[in-house]
Design a protein around this motif. Structure first.
Motif, short mmCIF file in Angstrom:
data_model
loop_
_atom_site.label_atom_id
_atom_site.label_comp_id
_atom_site.label_asym_id
_atom_site.label_seq_id
_atom_site.Cartn_x
_atom_site.Cartn_y
_atom_site.Cartn_z
N THR A 14 -32.51 55.21 -20.77
CA THR A 14 -31.31 55.09 -21.58
C THR A 14 -31.34 53.72 -22.27
OG1 THR A 14 -30.01 54.03 -19.85
CG2 THR A 14 -30.01 56.46 -19.89
N GLN A 15 -30.47 53.53 -23.22
CA GLN A 15 -30.39 52.23 -23.90
C GLN A 15 -30.05 51.12 -22.91
OE1 GLN A 15 -31.38 51.37 -26.96
NE2 GLN A 15 -32.04 53.49 -27.13
N VAL A 16 -29.18 51.41 -21.95
CA VAL A 16 -28.81 50.41 -20.94
C VAL A 16 -30.01 50.08 -20.07
CG1 VAL A 16 -27.35 49.99 -18.91
CG2 VAL A 16 -26.36 51.02 -20.95
N GLU A 17 -30.77 51.09 -19.66
CA GLU A 17 -31.96 50.85 -18.85
C GLU A 17 -32.99 50.04 -19.63
OE1 GLU A 17 -32.10 54.76 -15.95
OE2 GLU A 17 -32.78 54.95 -18.02
N LYS A 18 -33.20 50.38 -20.90
CA LYS A 18 -34.15 49.61 -21.72
C LYS A 18 -33.72 48.16 -21.82
CE LYS A 18 -35.84 53.29 -24.72
NZ LYS A 18 -35.90 53.81 -26.08
N ARG A 19 -32.44 47.94 -22.05
CA ARG A 19 -31.92 46.57 -22.17
C ARG A 19 -32.10 45.82 -20.84
NH1 ARG A 19 -31.57 42.39 -25.06
NH2 ARG A 19 -29.62 41.28 -25.01
N ALA A 20 -31.80 46.48 -19.72
CA ALA A 20 -31.95 45.84 -18.41
C ALA A 20 -33.40 45.48 -18.13
CB ALA A 20 -31.40 46.75 -17.31
N VAL A 21 -34.32 46.38 -18.42
CA VAL A 21 -35.75 46.12 -18.19
C VAL A 21 -36.23 45.01 -19.13
CG1 VAL A 21 -38.07 47.11 -18.36
CG2 VAL A 21 -36.25 48.40 -17.26
N THR A 22 -35.77 45.01 -20.36
CA THR A 22 -36.17 43.97 -21.32
C THR A 22 -35.69 42.60 -20.84
OG1 THR A 22 -36.16 45.54 -23.15
CG2 THR A 22 -35.96 43.22 -23.72
N LEU A 23 -34.46 42.53 -20.38
CA LEU A 23 -33.93 41.25 -19.88
C LEU A 23 -34.64 40.83 -18.59
CD1 LEU A 23 -30.14 41.85 -20.62
CD2 LEU A 23 -31.72 40.33 -21.86
N ALA A 24 -34.95 41.80 -17.72
CA ALA A 24 -35.69 41.48 -16.50
C ALA A 24 -37.08 40.94 -16.86
CB ALA A 24 -35.82 42.71 -15.61
N ALA A 25 -37.71 41.53 -17.86
CA ALA A 25 -39.03 41.07 -18.29
C ALA A 25 -38.97 39.65 -18.84
CB ALA A 25 -39.61 42.01 -19.35
N ALA A 26 -37.82 39.28 -19.39
CA ALA A 26 -37.65 37.92 -19.91
C ALA A 26 -37.32 36.93 -18.79
CB ALA A 26 -36.54 37.90 -20.96
N GLY A 27 -37.29 37.42 -17.55
CA GLY A 27 -37.09 36.53 -16.41
C GLY A 27 -35.65 36.38 -15.98
N TRP A 28 -34.77 37.22 -16.48
CA TRP A 28 -33.36 37.13 -16.13
C TRP A 28 -33.12 37.69 -14.73
CZ3 TRP A 28 -29.20 37.84 -20.38
CH2 TRP A 28 -29.57 37.13 -21.52
N SER A 29 -32.16 37.11 -14.03
CA SER A 29 -31.75 37.60 -12.70
C SER A 29 -30.83 38.81 -12.88
CB SER A 29 -31.01 36.50 -11.94
OG SER A 29 -29.73 36.27 -12.54
N ASN A 30 -30.60 39.53 -11.79
CA ASN A 30 -29.68 40.67 -11.84
C ASN A 30 -28.28 40.23 -12.27
OD1 ASN A 30 -31.78 42.24 -10.99
ND2 ASN A 30 -30.85 42.86 -9.07
N ASP A 31 -27.82 39.07 -11.77
CA ASP A 31 -26.50 38.57 -12.15
C ASP A 31 -26.43 38.27 -13.65
OD1 ASP A 31 -25.48 38.79 -9.59
OD2 ASP A 31 -25.86 36.70 -9.08
N GLN A 32 -27.47 37.65 -14.19
CA GLN A 32 -27.50 37.37 -15.63
C GLN A 32 -27.53 38.66 -16.45
OE1 GLN A 32 -31.04 34.91 -15.29
NE2 GLN A 32 -29.91 33.11 -16.02
#
Length: 157
Positions: A14-32
């Motif tokens: 989903t768009q939300v999953e893509k965004r979450a994975v993209t942010l995780a790949a950028a090194g963001w924490s779950n809270d961020q």
């Protein structure tokens, strides 16, 4: 009768999953990630854990990111800087981080000397790449096309 089995279908994100994975790949924490998505942190944790289960990457976020990038489920922007010169052992460690599901697997796969500290070695590699963490390191190595050993002469793998 064929003895080969078809590859499992790639998950659709989903768009939300893509965004979450993209942010995780950028090194963001779950809270961020949760703040960015305006979502509870527990929902982000469940979302990423579900994707890890789908890919069979265990608790390894770097391995999840590598799988999502390899399947081209997410595409990240170019890092904006060239890769530093990595030694063959550093590349081997980076590839092990990207492909293995646990710290013991990484150590064995990268042939890290048991007398040295693999966490410290990973930290040095993260620093050399100017990455935020090991997950971001994997995304950078992918962007620099350094995760495929066939592309690099002299690689010990």
């Amino acid at each position: 009768m064929s003895t080969t089995s078809a590859a499992p279908p790639r998950p659709r994100l989903t768009q939300v999953e893509k965004r979450a994975v993209t942010l995780a790949a950028a090194g963001w924490s779950n809270d961020q990630i949760a703040r960015q998505l305006r979502s509870p942190p527990g929902k982000v944790t469940r979302l990423l854990s579900g994707l890890s289960e789908t890919y069979g990457t265990g608790e390894s976020r770097p391995a999840l990111i590598r799988a999502a990038l390899a399947d081209r489920l997410v595409v990240l922007p170019a890092p904006g800087r060239p890769a530093p010169h990595f030694t063959d052992p550093e590349l081997l460690l980076g590839r092990a981080i990207a492909h293995q599901t646990g710290p013991h697997d990484v150590t064995a796969s990268a042939h890290v000397d048991q007398l040295t500290d693999p966490v410290a070695q990973t930290g040095r590699l993260v620093g050399k790449a100017r990455a935020r963490n090991a997950t971001h390191l994997v995304a950078l190595l992918d962007a620099w096309d350094l995760l495929d050993p066939e592309h690099h002469e002299g690689d010990p793998r």
